[in-house]
Scaffold this active site. Structure first.
Site, short mmCIF file in Angstrom:
data_model
loop_
_atom_site.label_atom_id
_atom_site.label_comp_id
_atom_site.label_asym_id
_atom_site.label_seq_id
_atom_site.Cartn_x
_atom_site.Cartn_y
_atom_site.Cartn_z
N LYS A 52 0.71 -1.37 -0.10
CA LYS A 52 0.08 -0.02 -0.10
C LYS A 52 0.80 1.06 -0.16
CE LYS A 52 -3.79 -2.52 2.14
NZ LYS A 52 -4.52 -2.93 3.24
N GLN A 96 -4.87 -2.13 9.75
CA GLN A 96 -4.69 -3.28 8.98
C GLN A 96 -5.39 -4.60 10.11
OE1 GLN A 96 -3.10 -3.94 5.84
NE2 GLN A 96 -3.79 -5.92 6.26
N ASP A 119 -11.14 2.27 3.83
CA ASP A 119 -11.53 0.63 3.64
C ASP A 119 -13.00 0.18 3.39
OD1 ASP A 119 -9.39 -1.07 3.21
OD2 ASP A 119 -8.97 -1.25 5.28
#
Ligand code: NDP
Length: 294
Positions: A52, A96, A119
């Site tokens: 990322k 994460q 997200d």
């Protein structure tokens, strides 16, 4: 059979994003900034966050990683998220997953400010997506929609079978494909581990989206001739002949299924590259205030 080349599409979308970033900077704006929170030292999580960060650099975004030890308390982690929510230099951030067991994942995801939830896991963004309002859409289903859109694969009236009902892939995928528009307007069936006789359903699929996490479970006898097959699964398996000792397998037995399909995604190089690109798209939207008016 045509290969759905996720890497090619991802590169094209990244070039478009990079051009937008340049235009923003030419107007005196700062580049979009994405933060990633990583708790503990899980190797796979480190790898994903590394990908990322690299993708951000490729399109001219700033990125930063907040590294926290795995003995952090839930309250301390929530305080870190509060700071990110309040930081005007950060447009969006991700936490994460997975988190250590002593931390309530849903509580953490719900603590992300919805306008920074790139997200798309916050219940508010999920609700907005389901009702068709502007939303950050979970990256993997959004990436699959991008692939279908760019390859102009007709979806209206098609029977789509989604294997898997997770909150991050199967469930949003089924929802998006049932929504009005192209890609969409599908008749959708969603299957999971309690579905008896999976093949009975998969054989009906014009579009088969497989998100099981079961390496090579889908065999040629389970696929309708001419189907579009989207393989989301990624399983790392030992491979003594590979340089690093392992290789990645999808959920679909590619070699025998591919000749039956009209289109199919490879693993790797199919859905994976688009997942990261969707995160970049959401971060750009956050920087431009496109989903939530700020
Ligand atoms: P989950 O483990 O959260 O969900 C898997 C789903 O598959 C569940 O709904 C489960 O059913 C169902 N399932 C498992 N085994 C069977 C079976 N034998 N028969 C029928 N259904 C079954 O996984 P995710 O959705 O998070 O991910 C799925 C795969 O996609 C993984 O391999 C993951 O690594 C990969 N992935 C890839 C991404 C990419 O960028 N390419 C991004 C995200 C995920 P039940 O609900 O009943 O347990």
């Amino acid at each position: 059979m045509e290969l759905l080349d996720g890497k090619k599409i991802a590169d094209a979308v990244k070039a478009e994003i990079a051009a937008e970033v340049q235009a923003m900077q030419a107007q005196g704006q700062r580049p979009p900034c994405l933060a990633a929170v990583i708790v503990g030292h899980d190797g796979a999580s480190e790898t994903y966050v590394g990908h990322k960060e690299r993708a951000c650099a490729q399109v001219g975004f700033k990125s930063t990683v907040v590294r926290l030890e795995d003995n952090i308390t839930e309250a301390q982690l929530l305080a870190e998220l509060e700071a990110l929510n309040a930081n005007p230099e950060i447009d969006g951030y991700i936490v994460q997953l997975p988190l250590p067991r002593h931390i309530d994942e849903q509580k953490v995801l719900s603590a992300i400010a919805p306008h920074k939830d790139v997200d798309g896991f916050h219940p508010e963004n999920v609700g907005r997506m389901v009702t068709g309002l502007p939303a950050y859409i979970s990256a993997t289903p959004d990436g699959i929609m991008e692939l279908l859109r760019r390859y102009q694969i007709p979806t209206a009236g098609k029977h789509c079978v989604v294997l898997g009902r997770s909150n991050i892939v199967g469930r949003p995928m089924a929802n998006l494909l049932s929504q009005k528009g192209q890609p969409g307007d599908c008749t959708v069936t969603m299957c999971h581990s309690r579905t008896p006789n999976l093949a009975e359903h998969t054989l009906q699929a014009d579009i088969l989206v497989v998100a099981l996490g079961r390496a090579e479970m889908i065999t040629a006898d389970m696929v309708k001739p001419g189907a579009v097959v989207i393989d989301v699964g990624i399983t790392r398996v030992a491979c003594p002949t590979a340089k690093n000792g392992w290789k990645l397998l999808g959920d679909v037995k590619f070699d025998e299924v591919a000749p039956k399909c009209s289109y199919i995604t490879p693993v790797p190089g199919g859905v994976g590259p688009l997942t990261i690109v969707s995160l970049l798209k959401n971060t750009l939207k956050a920087a431009k205030g496109e989903v939530y008016q700020q």
